[in-house]
Structures are given as structure tokens and as C-alpha cells.
Design a protein around this motif. Sequence first.
Motif, PDB file in Angstrom:
ATOM      1  N   PHE A  64       0.826  -1.204   0.000  1.00  9.84           N
ATOM      2  CA  PHE A  64       0.000   0.000   0.000  1.00  9.84           C
ATOM      3  C   PHE A  64       0.863   1.258   0.000  1.00  9.84           C
ATOM      4  O   PHE A  64       0.658   2.166  -0.809  1.00  9.84           O
ATOM      5  N   GLY A  65       1.820   1.307   0.910  1.00 10.24           N
ATOM      6  CA  GLY A  65       2.647   2.513   1.032  1.00 10.24           C
ATOM      7  C   GLY A  65       3.520   2.773  -0.179  1.00 10.24           C
ATOM      8  O   GLY A  65       3.576   3.893  -0.686  1.00 10.24           O
ATOM      9  N   LEU A  66       4.189   1.739  -0.645  1.00 16.03           N
ATOM     10  CA  LEU A  66       5.113   1.909  -1.763  1.00 16.03           C
ATOM     11  C   LEU A  66       4.416   1.831  -3.115  1.00 16.03           C
ATOM     12  O   LEU A  66       4.773   2.566  -4.041  1.00 16.03           O
TER      13      LEU A  66
ATOM     14  N   ALA B 280       8.235   7.245  -1.314  1.00 18.72           N
ATOM     15  CA  ALA B 280       9.648   6.855  -1.375  1.00 18.72           C
ATOM     16  C   ALA B 280       9.918   5.944  -0.181  1.00 18.72           C
ATOM     17  O   ALA B 280       9.291   6.103   0.874  1.00 18.72           O
ATOM     18  N   PRO B 281      10.793   4.965  -0.317  1.00 15.63           N
ATOM     19  CA  PRO B 281      11.070   4.076   0.805  1.00 15.63           C
ATOM     20  C   PRO B 281      11.417   4.835   2.093  1.00 15.63           C
ATOM     21  O   PRO B 281      10.964   4.479   3.175  1.00 15.63           O
ATOM     22  N   ARG B 282      12.191   5.904   1.974  1.00 12.25           N
ATOM     23  CA  ARG B 282      12.547   6.702   3.149  1.00 12.25           C
ATOM     24  C   ARG B 282      11.287   7.235   3.831  1.00 12.25           C
ATOM     25  O   ARG B 282      11.160   7.191   5.049  1.00 12.25           O
ATOM     26  N   ASP B 283      10.322   7.727   3.047  1.00  7.72           N
ATOM     27  CA  ASP B 283       9.090   8.274   3.619  1.00  7.72           C
ATOM     28  C   ASP B 283       8.220   7.178   4.223  1.00  7.72           C
ATOM     29  O   ASP B 283       7.622   7.371   5.281  1.00  7.72           O
ATOM     30  N   PHE B 284       8.155   6.038   3.550  1.00  9.00           N
ATOM     31  CA  PHE B 284       7.370   4.920   4.080  1.00  9.00           C
ATOM     32  C   PHE B 284       7.911   4.476   5.434  1.00  9.00           C
ATOM     33  O   PHE B 284       7.161   4.304   6.392  1.00  9.00           O
ATOM     34  N   TRP B 285       9.212   4.303   5.532  1.00  7.64           N
ATOM     35  CA  TRP B 285       9.792   3.771   6.762  1.00  7.64           C
ATOM     36  C   TRP B 285       9.814   4.771   7.910  1.00  7.64           C
ATOM     37  O   TRP B 285      10.030   4.386   9.059  1.00  7.64           O
ATOM     38  N   THR B 286       9.576   6.049   7.627  1.00  7.45           N
ATOM     39  CA  THR B 286       9.482   7.023   8.717  1.00  7.45           C
ATOM     40  C   THR B 286       8.049   7.220   9.203  1.00  7.45           C
ATOM     41  O   THR B 286       7.828   7.890  10.208  1.00  7.45           O
ATOM     42  N   MET B 287       7.075   6.639   8.495  1.00  2.71           N
ATOM     43  CA  MET B 287       5.677   6.735   8.925  1.00  2.71           C
ATOM     44  C   MET B 287       5.429   5.813  10.121  1.00  2.71           C
ATOM     45  O   MET B 287       6.040   4.761  10.241  1.00  2.71           O
ATOM     46  N   THR B 288       4.496   6.231  10.953  1.00  2.00           N
ATOM     47  CA  THR B 288       4.046   5.348  12.036  1.00  2.00           C
ATOM     48  C   THR B 288       2.916   4.477  11.492  1.00  2.00           C
ATOM     49  O   THR B 288       2.279   4.833  10.490  1.00  2.00           O
ATOM     50  N   PRO B 289       2.638   3.345  12.121  1.00  2.17           N
ATOM     51  CA  PRO B 289       1.490   2.541  11.685  1.00  2.17           C
ATOM     52  C   PRO B 289       0.182   3.336  11.724  1.00  2.17           C
ATOM     53  O   PRO B 289      -0.675   3.170  10.865  1.00  2.17           O
ATOM     54  N   ARG B 290       0.044   4.235  12.703  1.00  2.10           N
ATOM     55  CA  ARG B 290      -1.169   5.052  12.785  1.00  2.10           C
ATOM     56  C   ARG B 290      -1.285   5.989  11.577  1.00  2.10           C
ATOM     57  O   ARG B 290      -2.366   6.196  11.034  1.00  2.10           O
TER      58      ARG B 290
END
Length: 63
Positions: A12-14, A20-30
Amino acid sequence: MSTFPWGDAMGFGLGVLRLAPRDFWTMTPRELASAWSALLGERPGPLGRQELEALMAQFPDGR
């Protein structure tokens, strides 16, 4: 207890949001869940009694 659905979250995120992977991995699950709900148009359930009464007090009907 089930494991976090990493495959679905990453897809979903990517894939859907095209983060961008950097943005996805800095997101919280919420944050990811909020994006999911906004995209799918999911809404919270109906108001409870307290929420309804608070709105009625804030916005009373004119008589």
C-alpha cells in the motif's frame, strides 16, 4: 496475537501511495492507517451518546 501485515503495508505505502522508501519507513502505523482510511473513504462508526449530547449543546436548535 497476529503479526503485523508487512506485505500489505509495504504494498500500500510503496505501490498505491507511491511513497519513497525513506518516507514509508518514517511513517508510524497510525499514519499509514490514516492514509488507508482516507483513500478508501472509511468513516468512523456512529456517534456515541456523549458525542451527540456535546454536539447538541454546542449547536442547539433554535426555537
